[in-house]
Design an enzyme around this catalytic site. Sequence first.
Site, mmCIF file in Angstrom:
data_model
loop_
_atom_site.group_PDB
_atom_site.id
_atom_site.type_symbol
_atom_site.label_atom_id
_atom_site.label_comp_id
_atom_site.label_asym_id
_atom_site.label_seq_id
_atom_site.Cartn_x
_atom_site.Cartn_y
_atom_site.Cartn_z
ATOM 1 N N HIS A 79 0.819 -1.218 0.000
ATOM 2 C CA HIS A 79 0.000 0.000 0.000
ATOM 3 C C HIS A 79 0.854 1.271 0.000
ATOM 4 O O HIS A 79 1.958 1.283 0.531
ATOM 5 C CB HIS A 79 -1.010 0.010 1.161
ATOM 6 C CG HIS A 79 -0.425 0.174 2.530
ATOM 7 N ND1 HIS A 79 -0.827 -0.604 3.593
ATOM 8 C CD2 HIS A 79 0.499 1.032 3.047
ATOM 9 C CE1 HIS A 79 -0.182 -0.230 4.688
ATOM 10 N NE2 HIS A 79 0.638 0.767 4.383
ATOM 11 N N GLU A 139 -5.115 0.424 0.474
ATOM 12 C CA GLU A 139 -4.903 -1.003 0.659
ATOM 13 C C GLU A 139 -5.155 -1.757 -0.652
ATOM 14 O O GLU A 139 -5.769 -1.213 -1.574
ATOM 15 C CB GLU A 139 -5.874 -1.518 1.741
ATOM 16 C CG GLU A 139 -5.672 -0.870 3.098
ATOM 17 C CD GLU A 139 -4.426 -1.374 3.829
ATOM 18 O OE1 GLU A 139 -3.435 -1.774 3.180
ATOM 19 O OE2 GLU A 139 -4.449 -1.361 5.070
HETATM 20 C C1 F6R Z 1 2.002 6.641 6.449
HETATM 21 C C2 F6R Z 1 1.594 5.874 5.270
HETATM 22 C C3 F6R Z 1 1.824 4.414 5.159
HETATM 23 C C4 F6R Z 1 3.240 3.998 5.549
HETATM 24 C C5 F6R Z 1 3.414 2.498 5.417
HETATM 25 C C6 F6R Z 1 4.776 2.045 5.905
HETATM 26 O O1 F6R Z 1 1.670 8.004 6.313
HETATM 27 O O2 F6R Z 1 1.025 6.449 4.402
HETATM 28 O O3 F6R Z 1 1.592 4.020 3.828
HETATM 29 O O4 F6R Z 1 4.159 4.672 4.741
HETATM 30 O O5 F6R Z 1 2.426 1.834 6.142
HETATM 31 O O6 F6R Z 1 4.881 2.268 7.280
HETATM 32 P P1 F6R Z 1 6.276 2.142 8.008
HETATM 33 O O7 F6R Z 1 7.149 3.235 7.485
HETATM 34 O O8 F6R Z 1 5.981 2.366 9.469
HETATM 35 O O9 F6R Z 1 6.809 0.791 7.697
#
Ligand code: F6R
Length: 258
Positions: free
Chosen positions: A138, A143
Amino acid sequence: MEVIVNETYEEMGKTAARVVAKTLNAKPNAVLGLATGSTPLSLYQELVRMHKDEGLDFSQVTTFNLDEYVGLKIDHPQSYHYFMNENLFQHINVPAANIHIPSGTTDNYEAFCNWYERRIVECGGIDLQVLGIGSDGHIAFNEPSSSLGSRTRIKTLAKPTIEDNARFFDSAEEVPIYAITMGVGTILEARKILLLANKESKAPAITAAIEGPVTSLCTASALQLHPDTMFILDRAAASGLSMLDYYEWIQSKMPDAP
Ligand code: F6R
Protein backbone atom coordinates in the site's frame (compact mmCIF):
# COMPACT_ATOMS: atom_id res chain seq x y z
CA MET A 1 11.46 5.31 -12.65
CA GLU A 2 14.73 5.71 -10.89
CA VAL A 3 15.91 3.19 -8.29
CA ILE A 4 18.61 4.29 -5.85
CA VAL A 5 20.06 1.76 -3.44
CA ASN A 6 21.76 2.88 -0.24
CA GLU A 7 23.79 0.71 2.12
CA THR A 8 22.07 1.91 5.29
CA TYR A 9 18.83 3.39 6.57
CA GLU A 10 20.62 6.61 7.57
CA GLU A 11 22.10 6.96 4.08
CA MET A 12 18.61 6.43 2.60
CA GLY A 13 17.34 9.36 4.67
CA LYS A 14 20.25 11.55 3.56
CA THR A 15 19.69 10.72 -0.11
CA ALA A 16 16.00 11.62 0.21
CA ALA A 17 16.80 14.82 2.15
CA ARG A 18 19.11 15.95 -0.67
CA VAL A 19 16.20 15.60 -3.12
CA VAL A 20 13.91 17.61 -0.81
CA ALA A 21 16.59 20.31 -0.38
CA LYS A 22 17.12 20.48 -4.15
CA THR A 23 13.37 20.98 -4.60
CA LEU A 24 13.30 23.78 -2.00
CA ASN A 25 16.37 25.47 -3.47
CA ALA A 26 14.71 25.56 -6.88
CA LYS A 27 11.30 26.52 -5.46
CA PRO A 28 11.34 27.94 -1.91
CA ASN A 29 7.52 27.93 -1.77
CA ALA A 30 7.23 24.29 -2.85
CA VAL A 31 4.31 22.12 -1.76
CA LEU A 32 5.51 18.93 -0.05
CA GLY A 33 3.45 15.80 0.44
CA LEU A 34 4.56 13.97 3.59
CA ALA A 35 4.29 10.48 5.06
CA THR A 36 4.45 9.13 8.60
CA GLY A 37 5.62 5.77 9.96
CA SER A 38 9.06 4.46 10.79
CA THR A 39 10.44 4.74 7.24
CA PRO A 40 10.74 8.53 6.81
CA LEU A 41 12.28 9.15 10.25
CA SER A 42 15.88 9.22 8.96
CA LEU A 43 14.75 11.67 6.24
CA TYR A 44 13.08 13.95 8.81
CA GLN A 45 16.13 13.78 11.10
CA GLU A 46 18.34 14.88 8.22
CA LEU A 47 15.96 17.69 7.21
CA VAL A 48 15.98 18.97 10.81
CA ARG A 49 19.78 18.83 10.80
CA MET A 50 19.95 20.69 7.47
CA HIS A 51 17.57 23.32 8.82
CA LYS A 52 19.66 23.82 11.97
CA ASP A 53 23.18 23.51 10.51
CA GLU A 54 22.75 24.69 6.94
CA GLY A 55 19.76 27.03 7.16
CA LEU A 56 17.46 24.94 4.96
CA ASP A 57 14.42 27.21 4.93
CA PHE A 58 10.82 26.03 5.18
CA SER A 59 9.28 29.47 5.79
CA GLN A 60 7.40 29.47 2.46
CA VAL A 61 6.74 25.74 2.27
CA THR A 62 3.25 24.22 2.34
CA THR A 63 2.73 20.62 3.43
CA PHE A 64 0.02 18.01 2.96
CA ASN A 65 0.14 14.74 4.87
CA LEU A 66 -1.08 11.56 3.27
CA ASP A 67 -3.30 10.20 5.98
CA GLU A 68 -4.60 10.07 9.55
CA TYR A 69 -6.32 7.49 11.70
CA VAL A 70 -10.04 8.03 12.13
CA GLY A 71 -10.97 8.65 15.75
CA LEU A 72 -7.59 9.73 17.13
CA LYS A 73 -7.44 13.27 18.49
CA ILE A 74 -4.51 15.38 17.37
CA ASP A 75 -2.80 15.02 20.76
CA HIS A 76 -3.05 11.20 20.78
CA PRO A 77 0.56 9.94 20.77
CA GLN A 78 -0.19 7.59 17.84
CA SER A 79 -2.01 10.19 15.77
CA TYR A 80 -0.19 11.36 12.66
CA HIS A 81 -0.69 14.97 13.79
CA TYR A 82 1.32 14.15 16.92
CA PHE A 83 3.93 12.22 14.93
CA MET A 84 4.54 15.05 12.47
CA ASN A 85 4.86 17.65 15.18
CA GLU A 86 7.21 15.50 17.26
CA ASN A 87 9.45 14.39 14.40
CA LEU A 88 9.47 17.34 12.03
CA PHE A 89 7.27 20.40 12.35
CA GLN A 90 8.33 21.60 15.80
CA HIS A 91 11.99 21.46 14.72
CA ILE A 92 11.73 23.47 11.48
CA ASN A 93 10.29 26.83 10.46
CA VAL A 94 7.25 25.78 8.42
CA PRO A 95 4.38 28.14 9.34
CA ALA A 96 1.56 26.33 11.19
CA ALA A 97 -0.98 27.83 8.78
CA ASN A 98 0.74 26.05 5.86
CA ILE A 99 0.47 22.58 7.41
CA HIS A 100 -2.34 20.28 6.27
CA ILE A 101 -3.04 16.88 7.81
CA PRO A 102 -6.29 14.99 7.23
CA SER A 103 -8.66 15.26 10.18
CA GLY A 104 -9.39 12.07 12.08
CA THR A 105 -12.09 13.77 14.13
CA THR A 106 -14.23 15.77 11.69
CA ASP A 107 -17.98 15.24 11.91
CA ASN A 108 -18.30 15.36 8.12
CA TYR A 109 -15.70 13.18 6.44
CA GLU A 110 -17.09 13.55 2.96
CA ALA A 111 -16.97 17.34 3.10
CA PHE A 112 -13.51 17.24 4.66
CA CYS A 113 -12.15 14.90 1.95
CA ASN A 114 -13.55 17.14 -0.81
CA TRP A 115 -12.03 20.20 0.89
CA TYR A 116 -8.63 18.47 1.20
CA GLU A 117 -8.58 17.70 -2.53
CA ARG A 118 -9.61 21.28 -3.39
CA ARG A 119 -7.02 22.73 -0.99
CA ILE A 120 -4.20 20.79 -2.70
CA VAL A 121 -5.25 22.29 -6.03
CA GLU A 122 -5.61 25.81 -4.53
CA CYS A 123 -2.05 25.57 -3.21
CA GLY A 124 -0.78 24.75 -6.72
CA GLY A 125 -0.57 20.96 -6.47
CA ILE A 126 2.07 18.83 -4.75
CA ASP A 127 5.61 19.38 -6.06
CA LEU A 128 7.26 16.52 -4.21
CA GLN A 129 5.41 13.64 -2.55
CA VAL A 130 7.22 11.45 0.01
CA LEU A 131 5.85 7.91 0.40
CA GLY A 132 6.56 4.79 2.42
CA ILE A 133 5.18 1.39 1.45
CA GLY A 134 3.23 -1.17 3.45
CA SER A 135 4.26 -4.82 3.43
CA ASP A 136 1.07 -5.40 1.40
CA GLY A 137 2.25 -2.83 -1.18
CA HIS A 138 0.00 0.00 0.00
CA ILE A 139 0.88 3.67 -0.49
CA ALA A 140 -0.74 6.03 1.99
CA PHE A 141 -3.57 3.80 3.26
CA ASN A 142 -4.60 2.63 -0.20
CA GLU A 143 -4.90 -1.00 0.66
CA PRO A 144 -4.89 -3.81 -1.95
CA SER A 145 -7.93 -3.49 -4.26
CA SER A 146 -8.13 0.32 -3.88
CA SER A 147 -9.00 2.01 -7.13
CA LEU A 148 -5.91 3.33 -8.89
CA GLY A 149 -7.96 6.46 -9.62
CA SER A 150 -9.07 6.93 -6.00
CA ARG A 151 -9.18 10.31 -4.27
CA THR A 152 -9.04 11.35 -0.60
CA ARG A 153 -11.56 9.25 1.32
CA ILE A 154 -12.11 6.91 4.26
CA LYS A 155 -10.50 3.48 3.93
CA THR A 156 -10.92 0.37 6.02
CA LEU A 157 -7.43 -0.81 6.99
CA ALA A 158 -6.47 -4.33 5.94
CA LYS A 159 -5.77 -6.84 8.68
CA PRO A 160 -2.00 -7.11 7.86
CA THR A 161 -1.73 -3.30 8.19
CA ILE A 162 -3.47 -3.39 11.56
CA GLU A 163 -1.06 -6.14 12.64
CA ASP A 164 1.99 -4.21 11.30
CA ASN A 165 0.93 -1.04 13.08
CA ALA A 166 0.03 -2.78 16.35
CA ARG A 167 3.72 -2.34 17.32
CA PHE A 168 3.01 1.35 17.93
CA PHE A 169 -0.03 0.65 20.13
CA ASP A 170 -0.45 -1.36 23.35
CA SER A 171 -2.38 -4.03 21.43
CA ALA A 172 -3.80 -4.76 17.94
CA GLU A 173 -7.30 -4.05 19.33
CA GLU A 174 -6.32 -0.42 19.85
CA VAL A 175 -5.27 0.18 16.22
CA PRO A 176 -8.02 2.17 14.50
CA ILE A 177 -9.83 0.25 11.78
CA TYR A 178 -10.47 3.25 9.54
CA ALA A 179 -8.18 5.93 8.14
CA ILE A 180 -8.68 9.03 6.04
CA THR A 181 -6.21 8.87 3.18
CA MET A 182 -5.25 10.56 -0.05
CA GLY A 183 -6.15 8.33 -2.98
CA VAL A 184 -3.81 6.74 -5.51
CA GLY A 185 -5.17 9.21 -8.08
CA THR A 186 -4.37 12.12 -5.73
CA ILE A 187 -0.81 10.85 -5.24
CA LEU A 188 -0.21 10.31 -8.96
CA GLU A 189 -0.88 14.03 -9.56
CA ALA A 190 2.23 15.03 -7.59
CA ARG A 191 4.95 16.37 -9.90
CA LYS A 192 7.65 14.21 -8.38
CA ILE A 193 7.38 11.20 -6.08
CA LEU A 194 9.94 9.71 -3.70
CA LEU A 195 9.12 6.28 -2.31
CA LEU A 196 11.34 5.20 0.57
CA ALA A 197 11.68 1.63 1.84
CA ASN A 198 14.06 -0.16 4.15
CA LYS A 199 14.25 -3.61 5.73
CA GLU A 200 13.91 -7.06 4.23
CA SER A 201 10.24 -7.23 5.23
CA LYS A 202 9.55 -4.63 2.51
CA ALA A 203 11.44 -6.52 -0.22
CA PRO A 204 8.43 -8.44 -1.65
CA ALA A 205 6.31 -5.27 -1.81
CA ILE A 206 9.15 -3.33 -3.45
CA THR A 207 9.71 -6.06 -6.05
CA ALA A 208 5.97 -6.14 -6.82
CA ALA A 209 5.81 -2.34 -7.04
CA ILE A 210 8.79 -1.90 -9.37
CA GLU A 211 8.85 -5.09 -11.40
CA GLY A 212 5.39 -6.58 -11.09
CA PRO A 213 2.30 -5.80 -13.15
CA VAL A 214 0.40 -2.56 -12.51
CA THR A 215 -2.39 -3.79 -10.30
CA SER A 216 -4.67 -2.52 -7.58
CA LEU A 217 -3.53 -5.52 -5.54
CA CYS A 218 -0.26 -3.63 -5.01
CA THR A 219 -1.22 0.04 -5.13
CA ALA A 220 2.45 1.13 -5.20
CA SER A 221 2.70 -0.50 -8.65
CA ALA A 222 0.61 2.43 -9.97
CA LEU A 223 3.78 4.52 -9.63
CA GLN A 224 5.03 2.77 -12.78
CA LEU A 225 2.58 5.06 -14.60
CA HIS A 226 4.06 8.22 -13.05
CA PRO A 227 6.63 10.12 -15.13
CA ASP A 228 8.98 11.09 -12.27
CA THR A 229 9.17 8.57 -9.43
CA MET A 230 12.32 7.77 -7.49
CA PHE A 231 12.55 4.68 -5.26
CA ILE A 232 15.11 5.28 -2.53
CA LEU A 233 15.85 1.94 -0.85
CA ASP A 234 18.24 0.27 1.50
CA ARG A 235 19.95 -2.88 0.27
CA ALA A 236 17.63 -5.19 2.22
CA ALA A 237 14.47 -3.69 0.67
CA ALA A 238 16.10 -3.92 -2.78
CA SER A 239 17.19 -7.53 -2.31
CA GLY A 240 14.37 -9.10 -4.36
CA LEU A 241 14.78 -6.94 -7.48
CA SER A 242 15.71 -9.02 -10.52
CA MET A 243 17.07 -5.97 -12.38
CA LEU A 244 19.10 -4.61 -9.45
CA ASP A 245 22.41 -4.74 -11.38
CA TYR A 246 20.89 -2.63 -14.12
CA TYR A 247 19.47 -0.02 -11.71
CA GLU A 248 22.88 0.32 -10.06
CA TRP A 249 24.58 0.49 -13.47
CA ILE A 250 22.23 3.33 -14.45
CA GLN A 251 23.11 5.23 -11.25
CA SER A 252 26.84 4.72 -11.80
CA LYS A 253 26.59 6.04 -15.37
CA MET A 254 24.26 8.95 -14.48
CA PRO A 255 27.02 11.56 -13.97
CA ASP A 256 28.26 11.12 -17.57
CA ALA A 257 24.82 10.93 -19.20
CA PRO A 258 24.36 13.46 -22.02
C1 F6R B 1 2.00 6.64 6.45
C2 F6R B 1 1.59 5.87 5.27
C3 F6R B 1 1.82 4.41 5.16
C4 F6R B 1 3.24 4.00 5.55
C5 F6R B 1 3.41 2.50 5.42
C6 F6R B 1 4.78 2.05 5.90
O1 F6R B 1 1.67 8.00 6.31
O2 F6R B 1 1.03 6.45 4.40
O3 F6R B 1 1.59 4.02 3.83
O4 F6R B 1 4.16 4.67 4.74
O5 F6R B 1 2.43 1.83 6.14
O6 F6R B 1 4.88 2.27 7.28
P1 F6R B 1 6.28 2.14 8.01
O7 F6R B 1 7.15 3.24 7.49
O8 F6R B 1 5.98 2.37 9.47
O9 F6R B 1 6.81 0.79 7.70
